[in-house]
Motif scaffolding. Structure first.
Motif, PDB file in Angstrom:
ATOM      1  N   LEU A 158       2.447  12.012 -19.283  1.00 55.79           N
ATOM      2  CA  LEU A 158       2.109  12.385 -17.890  1.00 55.79           C
ATOM      3  C   LEU A 158       3.221  11.554 -17.180  1.00 55.79           C
ATOM      4  O   LEU A 158       3.010  10.301 -17.049  1.00 55.79           O
ATOM      5  CB  LEU A 158       0.821  12.747 -17.401  1.00 55.79           C
ATOM      6  CG  LEU A 158       1.091  13.148 -16.079  1.00 55.79           C
ATOM      7  CD1 LEU A 158       1.634  14.450 -15.582  1.00 55.79           C
ATOM      8  CD2 LEU A 158      -0.363  12.957 -15.195  1.00 55.79           C
ATOM      9  N   LEU A 159       4.414  12.046 -16.578  1.00 52.11           N
ATOM     10  CA  LEU A 159       5.288  11.256 -15.583  1.00 52.11           C
ATOM     11  C   LEU A 159       5.860  12.147 -14.877  1.00 52.11           C
ATOM     12  O   LEU A 159       6.575  12.711 -15.156  1.00 52.11           O
ATOM     13  CB  LEU A 159       6.076  10.593 -16.637  1.00 52.11           C
ATOM     14  CG  LEU A 159       7.236   9.605 -15.738  1.00 52.11           C
ATOM     15  CD1 LEU A 159       6.405   8.627 -14.919  1.00 52.11           C
ATOM     16  CD2 LEU A 159       8.210   9.062 -16.687  1.00 52.11           C
ATOM     17  N   GLY A 160       5.323  12.163 -13.521  1.00 50.08           N
ATOM     18  CA  GLY A 160       5.921  13.002 -12.596  1.00 50.08           C
ATOM     19  C   GLY A 160       5.296  13.021 -11.145  1.00 50.08           C
ATOM     20  O   GLY A 160       4.239  12.251 -10.992  1.00 50.08           O
ATOM     21  N   GLN A 161       5.816  14.020 -10.426  1.00 49.75           N
ATOM     22  CA  GLN A 161       5.231  13.933  -8.843  1.00 49.75           C
ATOM     23  C   GLN A 161       3.775  14.289  -8.980  1.00 49.75           C
ATOM     24  O   GLN A 161       3.306  15.344  -9.599  1.00 49.75           O
ATOM     25  CB  GLN A 161       6.113  15.068  -8.171  1.00 49.75           C
ATOM     26  CG  GLN A 161       5.885  14.841  -6.683  1.00 49.75           C
ATOM     27  CD  GLN A 161       6.813  15.658  -5.927  1.00 49.75           C
ATOM     28  OE1 GLN A 161       7.794  16.365  -6.511  1.00 49.75           O
ATOM     29  NE2 GLN A 161       6.875  15.549  -4.795  1.00 49.75           N
ATOM     30  N   THR A 162       3.119  13.792  -7.872  1.00 51.78           N
ATOM     31  CA  THR A 162       1.612  14.185  -7.674  1.00 51.78           C
ATOM     32  C   THR A 162       1.496  14.411  -5.997  1.00 51.78           C
ATOM     33  O   THR A 162       2.539  13.833  -5.400  1.00 51.78           O
ATOM     34  CB  THR A 162       0.575  13.044  -8.209  1.00 51.78           C
ATOM     35  OG1 THR A 162      -0.768  13.409  -7.953  1.00 51.78           O
ATOM     36  CG2 THR A 162       0.751  11.752  -7.341  1.00 51.78           C
ATOM     37  N   GLY A 163       0.490  14.782  -5.722  1.00 53.19           N
ATOM     38  CA  GLY A 163       0.345  14.937  -4.176  1.00 53.19           C
ATOM     39  C   GLY A 163       0.285  13.596  -3.424  1.00 53.19           C
ATOM     40  O   GLY A 163       1.183  13.110  -2.539  1.00 53.19           O
ATOM     41  N   TYR A 164      -0.520  12.602  -3.922  1.00 51.15           N
ATOM     42  CA  TYR A 164      -0.670  11.246  -3.450  1.00 51.15           C
ATOM     43  C   TYR A 164      -0.930  10.071  -4.637  1.00 51.15           C
ATOM     44  O   TYR A 164      -1.671  10.558  -5.456  1.00 51.15           O
ATOM     45  CB  TYR A 164      -1.637  11.187  -2.385  1.00 51.15           C
ATOM     46  CG  TYR A 164      -1.867  12.334  -1.326  1.00 51.15           C
ATOM     47  CD1 TYR A 164      -1.113  12.486  -0.244  1.00 51.15           C
ATOM     48  CD2 TYR A 164      -2.730  13.526  -1.616  1.00 51.15           C
ATOM     49  CE1 TYR A 164      -0.998  13.418   0.505  1.00 51.15           C
ATOM     50  CE2 TYR A 164      -2.790  14.503  -0.624  1.00 51.15           C
ATOM     51  CZ  TYR A 164      -1.800  14.423   0.416  1.00 51.15           C
ATOM     52  OH  TYR A 164      -1.800  15.616   1.385  1.00 51.15           O
ATOM     53  N   CYS A 165      -0.663   9.059  -4.258  1.00 48.53           N
ATOM     54  CA  CYS A 165      -1.203   8.096  -5.283  1.00 48.53           C
ATOM     55  C   CYS A 165      -2.503   7.544  -4.723  1.00 48.53           C
ATOM     56  O   CYS A 165      -3.186   8.057  -3.814  1.00 48.53           O
ATOM     57  CB  CYS A 165      -0.204   6.815  -5.144  1.00 48.53           C
ATOM     58  SG  CYS A 165       1.425   7.132  -5.813  1.00 48.53           S
TER      59      CYS A 165
END
Length: 307
Positions: A158-165
């Motif tokens: 998994l490597l990519g955009q998310t809602g928030y850290c």
């Protein structure tokens, strides 16, 4: 090579913080790194003994407890790095962690902040976080991706955009902080990283998560699983988050939802658990939002007594 400033906060948890510093020393292979510990008004100042024990670490003392947001902001202001790695003091590093996160920020200019996968320290095969969904403004709720799943390598690619850290471990670019600003001090603790994430997203940067970068988290070491302190700030800041971020119509729907559903449900729960004092805590949290501006620095709770 980009310089990384690791920033963590201590509050009456000397042993826990020392365990973090030891884990960094034992696992870190990244060369250009500085470590900053902000002591957030601990009852006994641990810095004199720490300066002898950890001579390569930079220690900063705040005489009052400024919370997660305020403490991290102090550390960031003193940091010299190109990237700031904000980590909870109740975490344990793994080999290659810093390098893997640096690689993401180095090679993806659209990424302003990135988190590793967080697994629980008590069961290192159990996942706490590999991403967040966006907050629903109507309910002020979101979900942690992967939570309580057994880690069998399903997120290693998994490597990519998310809602928030995740506030427990997030590496942010210096330029992101310049553009989006620092965390809002008046959140103190809880919802502060999500509120910050909203501003980072709106400033044009993306939040990403990397699944093969891992950190272990001893969750709830500071305020306990459930306490008056936690109950107050979770409710107060849930409302405050909506005030900061939601459009007027969606905010109105949330307020109705909170008053009609959340408040009665919570009161019933408090009575069942015989935590009767939490009822007044809940109303204090609501009342603060009625009587204070969304940027007020008055917290409405005596925080230095929290341990």
């Amino acid at each position: 090579m980009k310089r990384v400033s690791v920033v963590t906060i201590n509050f009456n948890q000397d042993q826990i913080t020392e365990e973090l510093l030891i884990s960094i020393a034992e696992t870190n292979t990244y060369e250009d790194i500085e470590i900053i510990v902000v002591d957030n008004g601990s009852t006994v100042n641990p810095i004199p003994k720490w300066t002898l024990k950890f001579p390569d670490v930079k220690f900063i003392r705040s005489e009052i407890n400024l919370g997660f947001s305020g403490g991290n902001n102090i550390g960031i202001k003193e940091a010299t790095g190109d990237y700031y790695f904000l980590v909870n003091n109740d975490t344990e590093f793994t080999t290659g962690l810093v390098q893997k996160l640096v690689d993401v920020l180095d090679t993806h200019p659209q990424v302003g902040i990135v988190s590793p996968k967080l697994n629980y320290f008590s069961d290192k095969s159990l996942i706490q976080y590999v991403g967040f969904t966006q907050v629903d403004y109507y309910t002020c709720r979101n979900k942690a991706v992967g939570r309580f799943e057994k880690d069998i390598g399903q997120y290693d690619n998994l490597l990519g955009q998310t809602g928030y850290c995740h506030g427990g471990a997030m590496m942010v670019k210096r330029e992101t902080c310049h553009k989006a600003g620092l965390m809002a001090d008046n959140f103190f603790i809880y919802y502060e990283e999500v509120d910050w994430g909203e501003r980072i997203n709106k400033s044009g940067y993306q939040a990403w998560v990397r699944g093969d970068a891992v950190i272990y988290h001893k969750e709830s070491m500071t305020v306990g699983k459930k306490s008056a302190f936690k109950e107050y700030f979770m409710n107060r800041n849930r409302i405050l988050f909506i005030r900061h971020n939601a459009p007027p119509l969606k905010a109105l729907v949330f307020y109705l939802y909170f008053v009609i559903l959340v408040v009665p449900r919570n009161i019933v729960s408090y009575i069942k658990e015989k935590k009767y004092n939490f009822i007044s805590i809940l109303f204090r949290a609501v009342w603060w939002n009625i009587t204070h501006s969304k940027n007020s620095e008055e917290l409405g709770f005596t925080v230095n007594k929290v341990s």
